[in-house]
Motif scaffolding. Structure first.
Motif, PDB file in Angstrom:
ATOM      1  N   MET A   1      37.737  29.129 107.986  1.00 35.55           N
ATOM      2  CA  MET A   1      37.059  30.215 107.295  1.00 35.55           C
ATOM      3  C   MET A   1      37.315  30.110 105.790  1.00 35.55           C
ATOM      4  SD  MET A   1      37.469  33.968 108.948  1.00 35.55           S
ATOM      5  CE  MET A   1      36.722  34.380 110.463  1.00 35.55           C
ATOM      6  N   ASN A   2      36.262  30.268 105.013  1.00 37.47           N
ATOM      7  CA  ASN A   2      36.462  30.289 103.566  1.00 37.47           C
ATOM      8  C   ASN A   2      36.791  31.722 103.121  1.00 37.47           C
ATOM      9  OD1 ASN A   2      34.026  31.764 103.180  1.00 37.47           O
ATOM     10  ND2 ASN A   2      32.855  29.860 103.099  1.00 37.47           N
ATOM     11  N   ASP A   3      37.079  31.885 101.839  1.00 33.72           N
ATOM     12  CA  ASP A   3      37.490  33.203 101.329  1.00 33.72           C
ATOM     13  C   ASP A   3      36.415  34.261 101.562  1.00 33.72           C
ATOM     14  OD1 ASP A   3      39.881  32.149 100.520  1.00 33.72           O
ATOM     15  OD2 ASP A   3      39.338  32.011  98.404  1.00 33.72           O
ATOM     16  N   TYR A   4      35.147  33.906 101.324  1.00 36.99           N
ATOM     17  CA  TYR A   4      34.051  34.862 101.510  1.00 36.99           C
ATOM     18  C   TYR A   4      33.985  35.318 102.967  1.00 36.99           C
ATOM     19  CZ  TYR A   4      29.439  36.984 101.267  1.00 36.99           C
ATOM     20  OH  TYR A   4      28.406  37.877 101.329  1.00 36.99           O
ATOM     21  N   GLU A   5      34.087  34.393 103.903  1.00 43.62           N
ATOM     22  CA  GLU A   5      34.036  34.744 105.328  1.00 43.62           C
ATOM     23  C   GLU A   5      35.207  35.643 105.718  1.00 43.62           C
ATOM     24  OE1 GLU A   5      33.954  30.759 106.792  1.00 43.62           O
ATOM     25  OE2 GLU A   5      31.763  30.783 107.073  1.00 43.62           O
ATOM     26  N   ILE A   6      36.382  35.376 105.148  1.00 45.37           N
ATOM     27  CA  ILE A   6      37.552  36.212 105.429  1.00 45.37           C
ATOM     28  C   ILE A   6      37.311  37.638 104.926  1.00 45.37           C
ATOM     29  CG2 ILE A   6      39.979  36.603 104.799  1.00 45.37           C
ATOM     30  CD1 ILE A   6      40.247  33.488 104.818  1.00 45.37           C
ATOM     31  N   LEU A   7      36.775  37.763 103.705  1.00 41.74           N
ATOM     32  CA  LEU A   7      36.508  39.098 103.157  1.00 41.74           C
ATOM     33  C   LEU A   7      35.392  39.800 103.919  1.00 41.74           C
ATOM     34  CD1 LEU A   7      36.941  38.265  99.398  1.00 41.74           C
ATOM     35  CD2 LEU A   7      38.364  39.816 100.755  1.00 41.74           C
ATOM     36  N   MET A   8      34.370  39.055 104.350  1.00 45.97           N
ATOM     37  CA  MET A   8      33.304  39.668 105.152  1.00 45.97           C
ATOM     38  C   MET A   8      33.865  40.165 106.479  1.00 45.97           C
ATOM     39  SD  MET A   8      30.221  40.712 105.310  1.00 45.97           S
ATOM     40  CE  MET A   8      28.989  39.916 104.319  1.00 45.97           C
ATOM     41  N   HIS A   9      34.767  39.401 107.064  1.00 43.31           N
ATOM     42  CA  HIS A   9      35.416  39.847 108.301  1.00 43.31           C
ATOM     43  C   HIS A   9      36.239  41.112 108.040  1.00 43.31           C
ATOM     44  CE1 HIS A   9      37.213  39.589 112.259  1.00 43.31           C
ATOM     45  NE2 HIS A   9      38.403  39.708 111.700  1.00 43.31           N
ATOM     46  N   LEU A  50      30.132  41.553  96.863  1.00 41.51           N
ATOM     47  CA  LEU A  50      29.753  41.051  95.547  1.00 41.51           C
ATOM     48  C   LEU A  50      30.993  40.419  94.920  1.00 41.51           C
ATOM     49  CD1 LEU A  50      27.989  44.315  94.368  1.00 41.51           C
ATOM     50  CD2 LEU A  50      26.867  42.281  95.250  1.00 41.51           C
ATOM     51  N   VAL A  51      30.895  39.155  94.584  1.00 47.93           N
ATOM     52  CA  VAL A  51      32.029  38.459  93.990  1.00 47.93           C
ATOM     53  C   VAL A  51      31.805  38.367  92.488  1.00 47.93           C
ATOM     54  CG1 VAL A  51      33.381  36.341  93.964  1.00 47.93           C
ATOM     55  CG2 VAL A  51      32.350  37.142  96.103  1.00 47.93           C
ATOM     56  N   GLU A  52      32.763  38.907  91.747  1.00 47.54           N
ATOM     57  CA  GLU A  52      32.688  38.904  90.286  1.00 47.54           C
ATOM     58  C   GLU A  52      34.032  38.442  89.746  1.00 47.54           C
ATOM     59  OE1 GLU A  52      32.535  42.357  87.059  1.00 47.54           O
ATOM     60  OE2 GLU A  52      30.775  42.310  88.356  1.00 47.54           O
ATOM     61  N   ASP A  53      34.027  37.279  89.100  1.00 48.46           N
ATOM     62  CA  ASP A  53      35.261  36.654  88.638  1.00 48.46           C
ATOM     63  C   ASP A  53      36.206  36.503  89.820  1.00 48.46           C
ATOM     64  OD1 ASP A  53      34.299  36.453  86.002  1.00 48.46           O
ATOM     65  OD2 ASP A  53      34.924  38.517  85.591  1.00 48.46           O
ATOM     66  N   SER A  54      37.371  37.102  89.772  1.00 46.26           N
ATOM     67  CA  SER A  54      38.322  36.971  90.876  1.00 46.26           C
ATOM     68  C   SER A  54      38.381  38.227  91.745  1.00 46.26           C
ATOM     69  CB  SER A  54      39.708  36.658  90.323  1.00 46.26           C
ATOM     70  OG  SER A  54      40.137  37.729  89.511  1.00 46.26           O
ATOM     71  N   ILE A 104      33.482  49.453  95.964  1.00 45.92           N
ATOM     72  CA  ILE A 104      34.935  49.558  96.024  1.00 45.92           C
ATOM     73  C   ILE A 104      35.485  48.138  96.124  1.00 45.92           C
ATOM     74  CG2 ILE A 104      34.981  49.803  98.542  1.00 45.92           C
ATOM     75  CD1 ILE A 104      37.364  51.776  98.092  1.00 45.92           C
ATOM     76  N   ILE A 105      36.676  47.922  95.589  1.00 48.61           N
ATOM     77  CA  ILE A 105      37.293  46.600  95.689  1.00 48.61           C
ATOM     78  C   ILE A 105      37.623  46.323  97.144  1.00 48.61           C
ATOM     79  CG2 ILE A 105      39.280  45.180  95.030  1.00 48.61           C
ATOM     80  CD1 ILE A 105      39.305  46.706  92.362  1.00 48.61           C
TER      81      ILE A 105
END
Length: 149
Positions: A1-9, A50-54, A104-105
């Protein structure tokens, strides 16, 4: 899993926990551009990352009104709405939809936060949607289909 997939989960788990949306329904609720469609209190909410910078944000939104024509009067009214509401904002899309959204973050989502955000988004959409529709000739937005969002 990449970072985006982890955050979506993480977002899906938070939606499941806070809004009591079954995980199986969330897996089926992803639209063409990756947004999650969630039935909530008689409306359709959408959630996305939404990914913005870090920083990764979770955005939750709903359609408050449709069929709006961009006029100076409507844009002034949307500005007035945004001055009056807290923790959300109203946006006019190119397609003539009035959207109420909040962000929200994602990494720091705590239990109950999505419930508060979703409740606020729906409440403000109901408060501002009908008056905007009446004044600016928009049809009723209740039951707006996924294709319109």
């Amino acid at each position: 899993m990449n970072d985006y997939e982890i955050l979506m989960h993480h977002l899906c788990r938070s939606l499941h926990r806070d809004l009591e949306v079954p995980m199986s329904a969330l897996a089926l609720a992803v639209d063409d551009d990756g947004d999650l469609c969630i039935p909530y209190h008689g409306r359709t909410l959408w959630a996305t990352l939404l990914v913005e910078d870090s920083v990764t944000w979770a955005r939750v939104w709903t359609v408050a009104a449709t069929g709006l024509k961009r006029t100076a009067k409507l844009l002034r009214e949307i500005n007035e709405i945004n001055v009056a509401i807290r923790a959300c904002r109203a946006l006019l899309t190119d397609g003539g939809q009035l959207i109420v959204a909040a962000e929200i973050i994602c990494e720091s989502l705590e239990p109950g936060e999505l419930t508060q955000i979703a409740g606020r988004v729906v409440s403000y959409a109901e408060q501002v949607g009908e008056p905007v529709q009446l004044v600016h000739g928009a049809p009723t937005s209740r039951g707006v289909s996924e294709a319109q969002a």
